[in-house]
Design a protein around this motif. Structure first.
Motif, PDB file in Angstrom:
ATOM      1  N   ALA A 203      15.504  -5.518   3.679  1.00 14.84           N
ATOM      2  CA  ALA A 203      14.221  -6.138   3.342  1.00 14.84           C
ATOM      3  C   ALA A 203      14.401  -7.585   2.891  1.00 14.84           C
ATOM      4  CB  ALA A 203      13.531  -5.344   2.239  1.00 14.84           C
ATOM      5  N   THR A 204      13.390  -8.377   3.149  1.00 17.86           N
ATOM      6  CA  THR A 204      13.393  -9.758   2.689  1.00 17.86           C
ATOM      7  C   THR A 204      12.994  -9.809   1.217  1.00 17.86           C
ATOM      8  OG1 THR A 204      11.069 -10.130   3.211  1.00 17.86           O
ATOM      9  CG2 THR A 204      12.666 -10.552   4.980  1.00 17.86           C
ATOM     10  N   VAL A 205      13.212 -10.950   0.609  1.00 13.24           N
ATOM     11  CA  VAL A 205      12.802 -11.150  -0.784  1.00 13.24           C
ATOM     12  C   VAL A 205      11.296 -10.943  -0.910  1.00 13.24           C
ATOM     13  CG1 VAL A 205      12.590 -12.863  -2.637  1.00 13.24           C
ATOM     14  CG2 VAL A 205      14.731 -12.656  -1.364  1.00 13.24           C
TER      15      VAL A 205
ATOM     16  N   LYS B 217      12.161 -12.798  -8.842  1.00  9.67           N
ATOM     17  CA  LYS B 217      13.470 -12.955  -9.474  1.00  9.67           C
ATOM     18  C   LYS B 217      14.325 -11.701  -9.272  1.00  9.67           C
ATOM     19  CE  LYS B 217      15.536 -14.393 -13.831  1.00  9.67           C
ATOM     20  NZ  LYS B 217      15.277 -14.831 -15.201  1.00  9.67           N
ATOM     21  N   LYS B 218      13.741 -10.523  -9.502  1.00  8.20           N
ATOM     22  CA  LYS B 218      14.482  -9.276  -9.299  1.00  8.20           C
ATOM     23  C   LYS B 218      14.760  -9.046  -7.816  1.00  8.20           C
ATOM     24  CE  LYS B 218      12.789  -6.951 -13.421  1.00  8.20           C
ATOM     25  NZ  LYS B 218      11.901  -5.911 -13.932  1.00  8.20           N
ATOM     26  N   ALA B 219      13.815  -9.442  -6.966  1.00 12.71           N
ATOM     27  CA  ALA B 219      14.019  -9.294  -5.517  1.00 12.71           C
ATOM     28  C   ALA B 219      15.226 -10.108  -5.066  1.00 12.71           C
ATOM     29  CB  ALA B 219      12.769  -9.706  -4.762  1.00 12.71           C
ATOM     30  N   HIS B 220      15.348 -11.337  -5.574  1.00 14.26           N
ATOM     31  CA  HIS B 220      16.518 -12.163  -5.244  1.00 14.26           C
ATOM     32  C   HIS B 220      17.802 -11.490  -5.720  1.00 14.26           C
ATOM     33  CE1 HIS B 220      15.007 -15.867  -3.453  1.00 14.26           C
ATOM     34  NE2 HIS B 220      13.981 -15.804  -4.289  1.00 14.26           N
TER      35      HIS B 220
ATOM     36  N   GLU C 286       0.812  -1.216   0.000  1.00 11.84           N
ATOM     37  CA  GLU C 286       0.000   0.000   0.000  1.00 11.84           C
ATOM     38  C   GLU C 286       0.850   1.272   0.000  1.00 11.84           C
ATOM     39  OE1 GLU C 286      -2.504  -0.443   3.409  1.00 11.84           O
ATOM     40  OE2 GLU C 286      -3.689  -2.038   2.484  1.00 11.84           O
ATOM     41  N   GLY C 287       2.159   1.130   0.139  1.00 13.86           N
ATOM     42  CA  GLY C 287       3.041   2.293   0.134  1.00 13.86           C
ATOM     43  C   GLY C 287       3.037   3.066   1.438  1.00 13.86           C
ATOM     44  N   ARG C 288       2.584   2.442   2.518  1.00 12.40           N
ATOM     45  CA  ARG C 288       2.535   3.135   3.813  1.00 12.40           C
ATOM     46  C   ARG C 288       3.882   3.164   4.510  1.00 12.40           C
ATOM     47  NH1 ARG C 288      -0.727   0.231   7.358  1.00 12.40           N
ATOM     48  NH2 ARG C 288      -0.959  -1.488   5.917  1.00 12.40           N
ATOM     49  N   ILE C 289       4.762   2.245   4.164  1.00 16.68           N
ATOM     50  CA  ILE C 289       6.093   2.244   4.760  1.00 16.68           C
ATOM     51  C   ILE C 289       7.138   2.080   3.659  1.00 16.68           C
ATOM     52  CG2 ILE C 289       5.374   1.311   6.988  1.00 16.68           C
ATOM     53  CD1 ILE C 289       6.484  -1.397   6.116  1.00 16.68           C
ATOM     54  N   ALA C 290       8.327   2.589   3.913  1.00 14.45           N
ATOM     55  CA  ALA C 290       9.425   2.453   2.961  1.00 14.45           C
ATOM     56  C   ALA C 290      10.152   1.137   3.210  1.00 14.45           C
ATOM     57  CB  ALA C 290      10.392   3.617   3.120  1.00 14.45           C
ATOM     58  N   VAL C 291      10.663   0.585   2.153  1.00 16.98           N
ATOM     59  CA  VAL C 291      11.399  -0.674   2.224  1.00 16.98           C
ATOM     60  C   VAL C 291      12.890  -0.351   2.244  1.00 16.98           C
ATOM     61  CG1 VAL C 291      11.901  -2.810   0.983  1.00 16.98           C
ATOM     62  CG2 VAL C 291       9.617  -1.851   0.916  1.00 16.98           C
TER      63      VAL C 291
END
Length: 84
Positions: free
Chosen positions: A33-35, A47-50, A23-28
């Motif tokens: 951050a986890t995958v 895939k990009k997260a990894h 929802e965009g309420r918090i920044a990552v």
């Protein structure tokens, strides 16, 4: 508190964090951050997260552009929802 209850609370908290990211309420935080959390960001899949996790650390959000598959459009979105 039993281990099962603690695990359930941990999973509930993780679900709340993932929903807040969606929802965009918090920044990552790109460096913490986890995958799963990164994959919640629009335009970033698993895939990009990894690849982002493998490319750590990042001093700035713009540095994530060195990850294969992350272009200007993705960096622009990440600037809005992520921190280094």
């Amino acid at each position: 508190m039993t281990t099962a209850i603690a695990m359930r609370r941990c999973e509930q908290r993780r679900a709340e964090i993932i929903e807040a990211v969606r929802e965009g309420r918090i920044a990552v935080g790109l460096n913490i951050a986890t995958v799963a959390e990164l994959a919640c960001i629009k335009i970033i899949g698993r895939k990009k997260a990894h690849a982002i996790v493998a490319g750590r650390p990042y001093a700035t959000v713009e540095e994530v552009a060195r990850v294969r598959g992350i272009g200007r459009k993705a960096v622009a979105i990440l600037r809005q929802v992520a921190t280094a």
